[in-house]
Design an enzyme around this catalytic site. Structure first.
Site, PDB file in Angstrom:
ATOM      1  N   ASP A 271      -8.049   3.752   1.297  1.00 36.33           N
ATOM      2  CA  ASP A 271      -7.086   4.146   2.323  1.00 36.33           C
ATOM      3  C   ASP A 271      -7.810   4.809   3.502  1.00 36.33           C
ATOM      4  OD1 ASP A 271      -4.980   5.018   3.768  1.00 36.33           O
ATOM      5  OD2 ASP A 271      -4.067   6.219   2.171  1.00 36.33           O
TER       6      ASP A 271
ATOM      7  N   CYS B 231       0.864  -1.181   0.000  1.00 31.66           N
ATOM      8  CA  CYS B 231       0.000   0.000   0.000  1.00 31.66           C
ATOM      9  C   CYS B 231       0.897   1.225   0.000  1.00 31.66           C
ATOM     10  CB  CYS B 231      -0.999  -0.020   1.156  1.00 31.66           C
ATOM     11  SG  CYS B 231      -0.241   0.020   2.794  1.00 31.66           S
TER      12      CYS B 231
ATOM     13  N   ASN C 261       2.405   1.472   4.117  1.00 33.52           N
ATOM     14  CA  ASN C 261       2.714   0.214   4.840  1.00 33.52           C
ATOM     15  C   ASN C 261       2.494   0.340   6.349  1.00 33.52           C
ATOM     16  OD1 ASN C 261       5.551  -1.995   5.441  1.00 33.52           O
ATOM     17  ND2 ASN C 261       3.480  -2.576   4.938  1.00 33.52           N
TER      18      ASN C 261
ATOM     19  N   CYS D  89      -1.154   0.937   7.311  1.00 28.35           N
ATOM     20  CA  CYS D  89      -2.601   0.718   7.488  1.00 28.35           C
ATOM     21  C   CYS D  89      -3.060  -0.538   6.750  1.00 28.35           C
ATOM     22  CB  CYS D  89      -3.397   1.930   7.012  1.00 28.35           C
ATOM     23  SG  CYS D  89      -3.039   3.436   7.952  1.00 28.35           S
ATOM     24  N   ARG D  90      -3.222  -0.448   5.422  1.00 26.63           N
ATOM     25  CA  ARG D  90      -3.865  -1.542   4.689  1.00 26.63           C
ATOM     26  C   ARG D  90      -2.992  -2.776   4.508  1.00 26.63           C
ATOM     27  NH1 ARG D  90      -5.286   2.085  -0.301  1.00 26.63           N
ATOM     28  NH2 ARG D  90      -3.330   2.985   0.440  1.00 26.63           N
ATOM     29  N   SER D  91      -1.760  -2.593   4.027  1.00 25.88           N
ATOM     30  CA  SER D  91      -0.966  -3.797   3.708  1.00 25.88           C
ATOM     31  C   SER D  91      -0.522  -4.591   4.946  1.00 25.88           C
ATOM     32  CB  SER D  91       0.216  -3.470   2.786  1.00 25.88           C
ATOM     33  OG  SER D  91       1.108  -2.553   3.361  1.00 25.88           O
TER      34      SER D  91
HETATM   35  P1  4NP Z   1      -1.619   2.922   3.933  1.00 22.68           P
HETATM   36  O1  4NP Z   1      -2.144   4.349   4.472  1.00 22.68           O
HETATM   37  O2  4NP Z   1      -1.110   3.166   2.544  1.00 22.68           O
HETATM   38  O3  4NP Z   1      -2.830   2.048   3.948  1.00 22.68           O
HETATM   39  O4  4NP Z   1      -0.544   2.480   4.916  1.00 22.68           O
HETATM   40  C1  4NP Z   1      -1.332   5.478   4.457  1.00 22.68           C
HETATM   41  C2  4NP Z   1      -0.487   5.734   5.519  1.00 22.68           C
HETATM   42  C3  4NP Z   1       0.282   6.891   5.509  1.00 22.68           C
HETATM   43  C4  4NP Z   1       0.219   7.766   4.454  1.00 22.68           C
HETATM   44  C5  4NP Z   1      -0.626   7.507   3.389  1.00 22.68           C
HETATM   45  C6  4NP Z   1      -1.391   6.354   3.387  1.00 22.68           C
HETATM   46  N1  4NP Z   1       0.988   8.979   4.478  1.00 22.68           N
HETATM   47  O5  4NP Z   1       0.857   9.774   3.537  1.00 22.68           O
HETATM   48  O6  4NP Z   1       1.760   9.196   5.399  1.00 22.68           O
END
Ligand code: 4NP
Length: 159
Positions: free
Chosen positions: A128, A13, A16, A18-20
């Protein structure tokens, strides 16, 4: 796919955190329940480098704990060698898939798949939830990952 062979799956994701990490933990959990965990090497990684070394977002940890799944995690960024190390690389949304296709070396071994394409309910995009003000999106992410990982593993191994 031959049962007993070691296969590998990398969940991707943007950050890394939240989702993955949820997807990888759920995949391992489902594989264990199906008795095929020993057949799989599983990890997760980010497109971006912002959160390298960080644990999962507290809401992702809470969601996994609520489902009796170990939330231990340290974020890392995807590297070129992952494309030849892993059999399957799963993205969460179309932006992830575009980034993966851009980054893949020409001799990439990995099959690039949208995780939600294995969801029997047809919810293809795992949105997300990072910028949400609550943890509802994390539970939804968990449910989507659960259906999709089951769908993928059942397709691979027969149910
Ligand atoms: P993820 O969510 O891709 O599901 O881990 C996010 C976590 C952090 C950020 C974006 C998406 N960020 O921009 O910091």
């Amino acid at each position: 796919m031959t049962s007993g062979a070691k296969n590998s799956a990398l969940f991707i994701c943007l950050g890394n955190i939240c989702r993955s990490p949820i997807a990888a933990a759920v995949f391992k959990h489902v594989a264990k329940e199906m008795g095929v965990a020993d057949n799989w090497n599983v990890d997760s990684a980010a497109i971006g480098s912002w959160h390298v070394g960080n644990p999962a977002d507290p809401r992702a940890q809470k969601t996994l704990k609520n489902h009796d799944i170990d939330p231990k995690h340290s974020a890392r960024q995807i590297k070129t060698s992952d494309f030849n190390q892993y059999d399957y690389i799963f993205g969460m949304d179309e932006e992830n898939m575009k980034a993966l296709k851009r980054m893949a070396p020409s001799n990439s071994k990995a099959k690039l798949c949208l995780l939600g394409s294995f969801d029997p309910n047809g919810e293809k995009i795992i949105r997300d939830p990072y910028y949400d003000n609550d943890d509802i999106g994390f539970e939804k992410c968990y449910e989507q990952c659960l259906r999709s990982c089951k769908g993928f593993l059942e397709q691979d191994y027969g149910s």
